[in-house]
Write an enzyme that holds these catalytic residues in place. Structure first.
Site, PDB file in Angstrom:
ATOM      1  N   TYR A 186      -1.236  -1.884  10.234  1.00  0.00           N
ATOM      2  CA  TYR A 186      -1.395  -2.048   8.788  1.00  0.00           C
ATOM      3  C   TYR A 186      -0.182  -1.465   8.053  1.00  0.00           C
ATOM      4  CZ  TYR A 186      -3.513  -1.645   4.139  1.00  0.00           C
ATOM      5  OH  TYR A 186      -3.774  -1.730   2.803  1.00  0.00           O
ATOM      6  N   LYS A 225       2.549  -3.595   5.803  1.00  0.00           N
ATOM      7  CA  LYS A 225       2.756  -3.326   4.381  1.00  0.00           C
ATOM      8  C   LYS A 225       4.190  -2.875   4.105  1.00  0.00           C
ATOM      9  CE  LYS A 225      -1.348  -4.351   2.890  1.00  0.00           C
ATOM     10  NZ  LYS A 225      -1.535  -5.649   2.190  1.00  0.00           N
ATOM     11  N   SER A 276       0.844  -1.191   0.000  1.00  0.00           N
ATOM     12  CA  SER A 276       0.000   0.000   0.000  1.00  0.00           C
ATOM     13  C   SER A 276       0.878   1.239   0.000  1.00  0.00           C
ATOM     14  CB  SER A 276      -0.894  -0.004   1.247  1.00  0.00           C
ATOM     15  OG  SER A 276      -1.496   1.258   1.462  1.00  0.00           O
TER      16      SER A 276
END
Length: 283
Positions: free
Chosen positions: A167, A171, A154
């Site tokens: 998160y 990533k 991401s």
């Protein structure tokens, strides 16, 4: 648990990926489903994956109805034994594995200070071990086919985002893992890539957790900030076909790379200001 839903149809479409076999994790919905569709349209045989048998069966039926050569396999990709069974099911059905796209993940919307430790671990595990374990199980077969693995990361990995600590960390780990594996596997012929996706239209039931691990509604953003899932899927598959090392989706993502590299302080200011504006807009 790993469970092959049904046997695959024997014929697929002709195309540049005819004869290739792809495994896309987290493909029962969202970007993974659309990526599987594009791969199938280009001639690949595709193994779909997810944790919900009913949803996976619906996606399999949908894509088969479009004439694509797909089958589905239920497996939790944060469980290594399940990943071994997932890869074994792929080989039993199609006889080889050429393309692995690790797409399965859980997102979050919670500040680090408020998060329960087990929630942080759950998000991190889905994004890190949910890619590490499928690749570990698949790697000998990708070496044999001189195939390709692509991690779906991401733009959040390029510059941290408040309320996304686990998160973003997960990533970012994938980006560094890809770089390391590219060096380690350079002599094998295996392509190792990472795609940093930007703001994308999501399914309403995308898994986003709050600080207590409960699902929260998806944040809606202005359409001009988003790409459709189909657009993102086409970029991912083009990345695989071209065997690229890194693809950053969207002008915003490329701007983040530039600003984070040259002017990190400015990048942090822009992120904080943008988040305040979004909160004002949606609250």
């Amino acid at each position: 648990m790993s469970d092959l839903l049904t046997t695959a149809p024997t014929a697929g479409r002709p195309g540049p990926l005819a004869g290739r076999v792809a495994l896309v994790t987290g493909s029962e919905s969202g970007i993974g489903r659309e990526t599987a569709r594009v791969l199938g349209e280009l001639g690949a045989a595709v193994v779909l994956n997810g944790r919900c048998p009913e949803r996976l069966a619906r996606t399999q039926a949908l894509l088969r109805g479009e004439g694509l050569r797909v089958t589905g396999c239920v497996a939790d990709v944060t469980d290594y034994a399940a990943c071994e069974r997932l890869v074994a099911a792929t080989l039993a059905t199609f006889g080889r594995l050429d393309i692995l796209i690790t797409n399965a993940s859980i997102s979050q919307r919670a500040y680090f200070a408020d998060m329960q430790p087990e929630v942080f671990r759950r998000v991190l595990d889905s994004n890190v071990y949910g890619s590490v374990f499928p690749l570990k199980a698949a790697l000998p077969h990708l070496v044999a086919s001189r195939g390709s693995v692509t991690f779906i990361s991401s733009i959040s990995a390029l510059n941290g985002m408040p309320s996304g600590s686990a998160y973003c960390a997960g990533k970012a780990a994938l980006a560094n893992l890809a770089h390391t594996l590219r060096l380690e596997l350079a002599e094998t012929g295996v392509h190792v890539g990472v795609v940093h996706i930007g703001f994308t239209q999501n399914d309403p039931d995308k898994r986003v957790l709050d600080a207590q691990g409960q699902p929260v509604p998806i944040a809606h953003r202005p359409p001009r900030w988003q790409k459709t899932q189909a657009e993102v899927a086409r970029i991912i598959v083009r990345h695989v076909q071209q065997r690229r090392q890194r693809t950053v989706i969207s002008a915003l993502g490329r701007l983040i790379v530039l600003v984070h590299t040259l002017l990190p302080g400015l990048g942090d200011w822009v992120v904080r200001r943008s988040l305040r504006r979004l909160r004002n807009l949606y609250e």
